[in-house]
Design an enzyme around this catalytic site. Structure first.
Site, mmCIF file in Angstrom:
data_model
loop_
_atom_site.group_PDB
_atom_site.id
_atom_site.type_symbol
_atom_site.label_atom_id
_atom_site.label_comp_id
_atom_site.label_asym_id
_atom_site.label_seq_id
_atom_site.Cartn_x
_atom_site.Cartn_y
_atom_site.Cartn_z
ATOM 1 N N GLN A 219 0.733 -1.118 0.077
ATOM 2 C CA GLN A 219 0.051 -0.012 -0.032
ATOM 3 C C GLN A 219 0.919 1.306 0.004
ATOM 4 O OE1 GLN A 219 -2.670 -2.241 3.368
ATOM 5 N NE2 GLN A 219 -3.280 -0.203 3.042
ATOM 6 N N PHE A 250 -5.948 -4.074 3.484
ATOM 7 C CA PHE A 250 -6.393 -3.937 4.683
ATOM 8 C C PHE A 250 -5.618 -3.261 5.949
ATOM 9 C CE2 PHE A 250 -8.298 -7.709 2.612
ATOM 10 C CZ PHE A 250 -9.397 -7.029 2.109
ATOM 11 N N ARG A 332 -5.516 7.837 16.890
ATOM 12 C CA ARG A 332 -6.606 7.666 16.125
ATOM 13 C C ARG A 332 -7.721 7.027 17.168
ATOM 14 N NH1 ARG A 332 -9.341 8.263 11.333
ATOM 15 N NH2 ARG A 332 -7.648 9.338 10.292
ATOM 16 N N ARG A 364 -7.457 -1.556 8.493
ATOM 17 C CA ARG A 364 -8.780 -0.739 8.195
ATOM 18 C C ARG A 364 -9.458 -0.074 9.669
ATOM 19 N NH1 ARG A 364 -13.042 -3.818 4.263
ATOM 20 N NH2 ARG A 364 -13.599 -1.938 3.141
ATOM 21 N N PHE A 366 -7.711 1.607 11.661
ATOM 22 C CA PHE A 366 -6.367 2.114 12.457
ATOM 23 C C PHE A 366 -6.632 2.687 13.588
ATOM 24 C CE2 PHE A 366 -2.900 4.998 12.139
ATOM 25 C CZ PHE A 366 -1.729 4.263 11.383
ATOM 26 N N GLU A 737 -12.627 2.796 5.552
ATOM 27 C CA GLU A 737 -12.783 2.344 6.933
ATOM 28 C C GLU A 737 -14.197 2.753 7.648
ATOM 29 O OE1 GLU A 737 -9.095 4.942 7.237
ATOM 30 O OE2 GLU A 737 -8.227 3.190 8.466
#
Lengths: 784, 507
Positions: A219, A250, A332, A364, A366, A737
């Site tokens: 990614q 993912f 996050r 996904r 995070f 997400e």
């Protein structure tokens, strides 16, 4: 009869231009024919060698020696490399430099790569690597295997992160202590394996002058480029990383493709032969990390309406042995504990616990799902304590519009649509009536109990790190009028290339068939960001639009000038035609050919940087998000109180993608994320051996992701009508997400059914994943 | 009898012609052959252990030689999906292999209806699992077209029990499974395959050798028995659904393999004289359909038994002889008082399944002896039979706990006959003797049930492992007895719909 969701996609009104159409994935016809090439499908160059990794058999120990001579003497072995062979720093950590490519000095987890075996035949390399423990001398050291244990010992990969936002200093404690009602509790939520169907793979090819081309399923091609260059002491311009597509990512191929890229590149560089490293599925599980499991301890105070007055929570993540992306994941998580709710006084403490297990990484969401699930669990506890429907308590706590709208990290929620979305879904799904029906059904059902839950989602879009929020693209128009697009994003199945090609086609007034996206390639667009944080289409779509717009304007200027100086801005591009202000159509292909003959530049770069973002990573304050994406889901389950088995009977999803770039692709993301999230919270259980630290669930035989029979028989997905108030690409919203969090509703519905088994007297102490055993454990508590 | 020592190449039908293989290891997987040797890379490797389905291919045999279940027959062929990663190349001898690459050929160069439906319904995202889904759906498509039927969504989900998709959430794939029947039909032309397989059937039985390894595929029971008695160090190979992993994951050496699946006498199902007799090499799918036809309550166990491709490849005898402590067939078979017909050379003996398992992965087979058939007595029609499986996932998961129960009450409502067999509770599948002993002659009341539950606690000391804890196994073993009682109690027994979350309304 096809599904209602399929019918919904088909009835969507056709739009002018290519943006907004429910077009198939650009590779769909290749996928179904087996003609889409993944890295292992590329024709192998003559002389290609294969690598396999020798793994640590211990969770923690001092690495005393590797019997390299004996390994090298085994039949079929071409070479064996260890950390000592790496010319540059032995590190592939994305942020903190604590991630060895090959173990050196110490081994930190069972499964850590220690050496690489290179052979002409992949099977030979695997067979030798599998005998690793015969050739390793390791002195065992004590291993810490759980996050709770590491937390108790103060072992962290990063300093703890604290985020407190209160109306006055000390107000959180005071609000809790003085509240009419007080609760405290704990929760345990397991990790999750990405289980991309295509495992980690890199194929490195030596080029002239010591340069390398690395085909890598990743990614983040730019980061792979830097990791390889760093390890091999090459300038970045000597390393090319290419990825046409991944068989799923993912998050698992954001940072953790680096180890594979570095080892393949090391071997190719040393041997001057092409080297492929494709990890067997079991090795992939044993080597790479996954979604962080979290442990929570919380305490809160609330009023009679169930409104939260103050809440304090510890979030302890299992980071594994190194930092990897654990810091941003925790950030996050802290920034999503609020989910859709106003928390007047809140104090959060995030601990990234260092354990002797695989280093956990992006997956996904995070950290977002791990943050938000805690508040959902807490609100359920509040509802049960007050004897209210949890939906009522949720509504009482929603962020306001123009008031009660400040997030704990200091950003105002200015686009809040949670309440109207929930109202719409409540109506669509018949929530209220079904509540009553389920209560009646449960009253006459001694063994089986049904449960129902609605959960909302608010998810912040942008990287929490400002400089990642940029993207570049190149658009070429060839003289036959066909268009080639290259951008910095990567295709992992999410339809990014389709959406970006749609944007370019739309800009140039062409059908999608005239536009092709090529492999992501660090020699084309430089310094790209990871395709992550759901931002792929937002960033790369804008960059490609910028490039295409420049080309359109150039062609319009050319046509305007040729037509004697008419207004270029009045020239339109549609239906493969260039339309003059008087309506005269000129074929696009002809205009392009003419422009070429007149030496007009027919390719352009494009660039985009998300405006308005700022973030202070010390204080955890700022405006980290360009906007929020919203959603809501209602799930209904039936649970067996004798065995703990359950089944999802029905799911109704309503999700906000702004003005969709491609409704078919967006619905695919919503449903796919929902089922994936359901897997995380229900059946996908990771088990490590409590003494050795061996991951026991290291293959699909033991690690169970959902199958077709786990999709609910009634499955209704709808997109919320509306556009993104923020200036995003065609006013769409990111979708990768956020819908994963819709699966909370499944887990909460299971809790509701368990609660019903105890006449809703006791808040079920259900952990995640809610395996039948976890469910039965909770049932026994509520029925006690 | 004398045993042939002449070797020959492996021959099978692939991409319109007969492929001939020499020099490949006897344990080379069909998947590696397709991807590496034949450069047909449409078939993907996702796990290399038969659990993800990315390598699903279709294997076809002549209908007349296959002794096949009627449901697999298509135009003179019997077609089945299997996991290419688990198939040793020599087992393909005399068969046809169809892969995703064949589909556009079938459709005259355009997308096949299965493929077109997947495109139209947005059934692929990353695309890596898609070839496997495509082949599974193609087998389903051919069978339903042949029969003039269409599958329900539930049937489609069951068809796809061996295919994992991590992207879509399956809804669009199930839609495609329905849409494919609405598109213009494109059928497999079986005539050239039938002709090729007929030619191949004239070859002598396969004896293949490469690099010091040998593979024999006898076609008669006597030849198999003679060969194995003479070379008891050989490994018998049937569906390879377990043995395949010995190679792909454990790197074990298997120098001498003798296949059971070419012996037609081992693939017969006979139901008569009070006994259902299943040849040991019968595919699990066919075997379990026959069992469920006689004991419908066991149908769900059949659906949840591994995945469809694994049930196609795996055999009843292989499953029983393998003797996993958590094997799904043994508890039900033991509850039904099944017996094994064992063969060694010319000697045939019968042994109750109940006496077959000696210890963890140890059974009563002597060197050179093999399971020839499983015999299940019909028993009393009044006997209630149940098979219960507990696992983390409905499809294709290894049981945490598995139970097979048989119970008959007399006219007074007392227990006349009972068998309580469990898997996952001990080193082998075995009966709960203490719990059983508490029941005969007792009125089938809650008090009797609880006495059996109490006794059950002494029967087993289960382990904790990744599938379930010891405590969960103990509690649910007791609860499954309670479930049985609730279903069979004299007063107000609960219907299946009130007792199982998996209950399906009658189709």
């Amino acid at each position: 009869m096809n599904s209602s969701t399929d019918a919904f996609i088909r009835q969507l009104a056709a739009t002018a231009g290519e943006v907004g159409k429910a077009l198939p994935h650009e590779s769909a016809a290749l996928h179904v024919a087996g003609e889409a090439s993944y890295i292992d499908d590329l024709p192998e160059l003559a002389g290609t060698l294969h690598a396999a990794l020798g793994l640590s058999p211990l969770a923690h120990g001092r690495l005393l020696g590797i019997d390299l001579e004996a390994l090298r003497a085994l039949p079929g072995v071409v070479a064996v490399f260890s950390a000592a062979d790496i010319p540059g720093p032995n590190d592939c950590g994305p942020i903190v430099h604590d991630d060895p490519i090959l173990a050196e000095g110490e081994v930190h987890y069972l499964g850590q790569p220690v050496f690489a075996v290179i052979a002409a035949d992949r099977d030979v390399a695997r067979r030798v690597a599998a005998r690793a423990k015969e050739f390793l001398r390791i002195e065992p050291l004590p291993a810490v295997l759980t996050a709770r244990e590491a937390h108790a010992q103060g072992r962290y990969v990063l300093p703890p992160a604290h985020l407190t936002r209160e109306q006055s200093p000390g107000a959180t404690r005071a609000a809790i202590v003085s509240a009419p009602h007080r609760l405290q509790g704990s929760l345990s939520v397991g990790g999750q394996e990405q289980f991309y169907l295509e495992g980690q793979i890199s194929y490195a090819v030596p080029l002239e002058g010591g340069a390398l081309r690395v085909h890598c399923s990743t990614q983040h091609p730019s980061e792979m480029q830097h990791a390889v260059a760093h390890a091999l002491l090459l300038p970045a311009n000597a390393v090319q990383v290419e990825c046409r597509r991944m068989g799923g990512g993912f998050g698992g191929k954001e940072s953790q493709s680096a180890l594979f890229a570095c080892v393949a590149a090391l071997a190719a560089s040393k041997l001057r032969r092409p080297v492929k490293l494709r990890a067997d599925r079991d090795d992939d599980f044993m080597i790479t990390g996954r979604r962080h499991g979290f442990e929570y301890d919380w305490e809160l105070g609330f009023d009679d309406a169930g409104r939260i007055l103050g809440v304090e929570i510890d979030l302890i993540s299992n980071a594994g042995f190194s930092a990897d992306l654990s810091g941003p994941v925790m950030t996050r998580a802290l920034c999503h504990f609020d989910n859709a709710y106003w928390l007047p006084n809140v104090s959060m403490h995030g601990y990234s616990a260092r354990t002797n297990t695989q280093s956990n990484t992006a997956f996904r969401g995070f950290g977002g799902p791990q943050g938000a699930i805690a508040i959902e669990c807490i609100l359920e506890a509040v509802a049960r304590a007050l004897g209210k429907d949890p939906l009522e308590v949720r509504r009482a706590n929603f962020y306001g519009v123009g008031e009660r709208d400040l997030t704990p990290y200091g950003q105002r929620v200015e686009d809040n649509i949670a309440a109207p979305m929930v109202d719409e879904l409540v109506a669509q799904s018949g929530y209220a009536a079904r509540r009553g029906e389920i209560a009646a059904w449960n009253a006459q059902s001694p063994v089986l109990k049904r449960g129902l839950a609605l959960s909302p989602v608010k998810f912040g879009i942008s990287f929490n790190v400002k400089h990642f929020n940029q993207a570049g693209a190149l658009v070429h128009i060839y003289t036959d009028g066909s268009v080639l697009v290259n951008h910095g994003g990567t295709e992992m199945g999410q339809g990014l290339n389709t959406k970006v090609a749609q944007v370019v086609a739309h800009e140039l007034g062409l059908p999608l068939a005239r536009v092709r996206c090529t492999a992501t390639d660090t020699t084309k667009v430089a310094n790209t960001s990871a395709t992550a944080a759901s931002t792929g289409a937002d960033l790369n779509g804008k960059a490609a639009q910028d490039a295409a717009r420049q080309l359109r304007e150039r062609l319009a200027a050319f046509v305007a000038q040729r037509a004697g100086g008419i207004d270029a801005a009045a020239i339109r591009f549609a239906d493969s035609q260039v339309l003059l202000p008087d309506g005269t159509p000129l074929p696009f292909d002809t205009v392009v050919a003419d422009a070429y003959a007149e030496r007009v530049q027919l390719w352009s770069d494009g660039f985009y940087a998300t405006p308005g973002l700022h973030w202070n990573r010390e204080t955890l304050q700022g405006k980290p998000f360009h906007y929020f994406a919203y959603g809501a889901a209602v799930s209904e389950v039936v649970v067996d109180t004798l065995s703990g088995e359950y089944r999802l009977l029905r799911a109704d999803l309503l999700h906000d993608v702004g003005r969709s770039l491609n409704p078919a692709i967006d619905i695919g993301q919503v449903e796919g994320a929902f089922i994936q999230g359901m897997g995380w919270l229900t059946m996908e259980e990771l088990v490590w051996h409590p003494q050795s630290g061996a991951l026991l669930t290291h293959a699909p035989s033991t690690y169970k992701i959902p199958t077709a029979n786990d999709a609910p028989p009634i499955f209704n997905t709808r997109l919320f009508e509306g556009e993104n108030p923020a200036d995003s690409i065609h006013r769409s919203k990111a979708v990768g997400e956020p819908p994963l969090l819709l699966a909370f509703s499944v887990w909460l519905a299971i809790r509701d059914a368990i609660s019903a088994a105890g006449d809703h007297r006791v808040d079920p102490p259900l952990r995640a994943p809610a395996t039948p055993e976890a469910v039965l454990d909770a049932i026994e508590v509520v029925m006690r | 009898m004398s045993l042939s020592t002449d070797t020959r190449p492996i021959r099978f039908f692939h991409r319109g012609q007969i492929a001939e293989v020499e020099g490949a290891a006897t344990t080379r997987s069909l998947l590696d052959w397709l991807r590496v040797d034949a450069r047909c890379t449409g078939t993907k490797e996702g796990c290399n252990e038969g659990d993800c389905g990315a390598c699903t291919v279709i294997v076809a045999e002549l209908a007349e030689r296959a002794t096949a279940a009627p449901g697999t027959l298509v135009g003179g062929l019997s077609i089945r999906t299997v996991n290419a990663c688990l198939q040793f190349l020599p087992t393909l001898d005399g068969k046809a292999v169809l892969t995703v690459e064949d589909l556009k050929t079938i459709a005259g160069g355009a997308l096949h209806p299965v493929q077109q439906a997947l495109v139209d319904c947005h059934g692929s995202q990353c695309g890596f699992c898609t070839p496997g889904f495509t082949t599974s759906l193609t087998a389903c498509y051919e069978r339903h077209c042949e029969a003039g039927t269409t599958p329900s969504r539930q049937q489609l989900a069951d068809e796809l029990s061996g295919n994992l998709c991590r992207c879509t959430g399956y809804r669009p794939i199930l839609d495609a499974g329905q849409r494919m029947f609405e598109l213009p039909t494109a059928r497999l032309d079986t005539a050239p395959i039938v002709a090729a397989l007929k030619t191949l059937s004239e070859q002598p039985p396969l004896h293949y050798a490469a690099d010091g390894q040998q593979f024999f595929a006898p076609r008669s029971l006597d030849e198999l028995a003679t060969r194995f008695a003479a070379e008891p160090q050989a490994r018998l190979v049937a569906g390879m659904t377990d043995m395949g992993l010995w190679v792909t994951k454990q790197f074990r050496e298997l120098p001498l393999l003798i296949s059971t699946t070419e012996v037609d006498e081992l693939r017969r199902i006979e139901d008569g004289d009070g006994v259902l007799r299943i040849g040991a090499a019968t595919p699990l799918e066919d075997a379990w359909r026959a069992i469920a036809a006689r004991w419908p309550a066991l149908e769900e166990m059949g659906l949840r038994f591994a995945s469809l491709p694994v049930r196609h490849a795996g055999t009843m005898g292989g499953n029983v002889a393998n003797g996993s402590p958590i094997g799904d067939s043994a508890p039900a078979l033991m509850a039904l008082d099944a017996a094994l017909v064992l063969r060694r050379g010319e000697r045939v003996r019968r042994l109750a399944l109940d006496g077959f398992y000696l210890d963890y992965m140890k059974n009563a087979l002597e060197p050179g002896e093999f399971v020839q058939a499983i015999e299940i007595p019909h028993g009393d029609a009044a006997t209630t039979v149940r098979g219960y499986k507990l696992s983390k996932r409905y499809d294709c998961d290894i049981s945490g706990l598995c139970a097979g129960f048989a119970l008959r009450l007399d006219a007074q409502g007392s227990v006349a006959h009972v068998r309580l067999a469990f898997g996952g509770m001990a080193a082998t599948v075995r009966r709960a003797r203490s719990a059983e002993a508490a029941l005969p002659g007792q009125p089938w009341t809650e008090a009797t049930l609880e006495a059996a539950v109490t006794a059950l606690a002494a029967d087993f000391k289960p382990l904790t492992d990744l599938r379930a804890s010891s405590g969960y196994r103990q509690r649910t073993a007791a609860n499954l007895l309670r479930r049985l009682w609730l279903e069979t109690r004299v007063e107000a027994p609960l219907p299946a719909a009130a007792i199982s979350v998996w209950h399906r309304a009658a189709a």
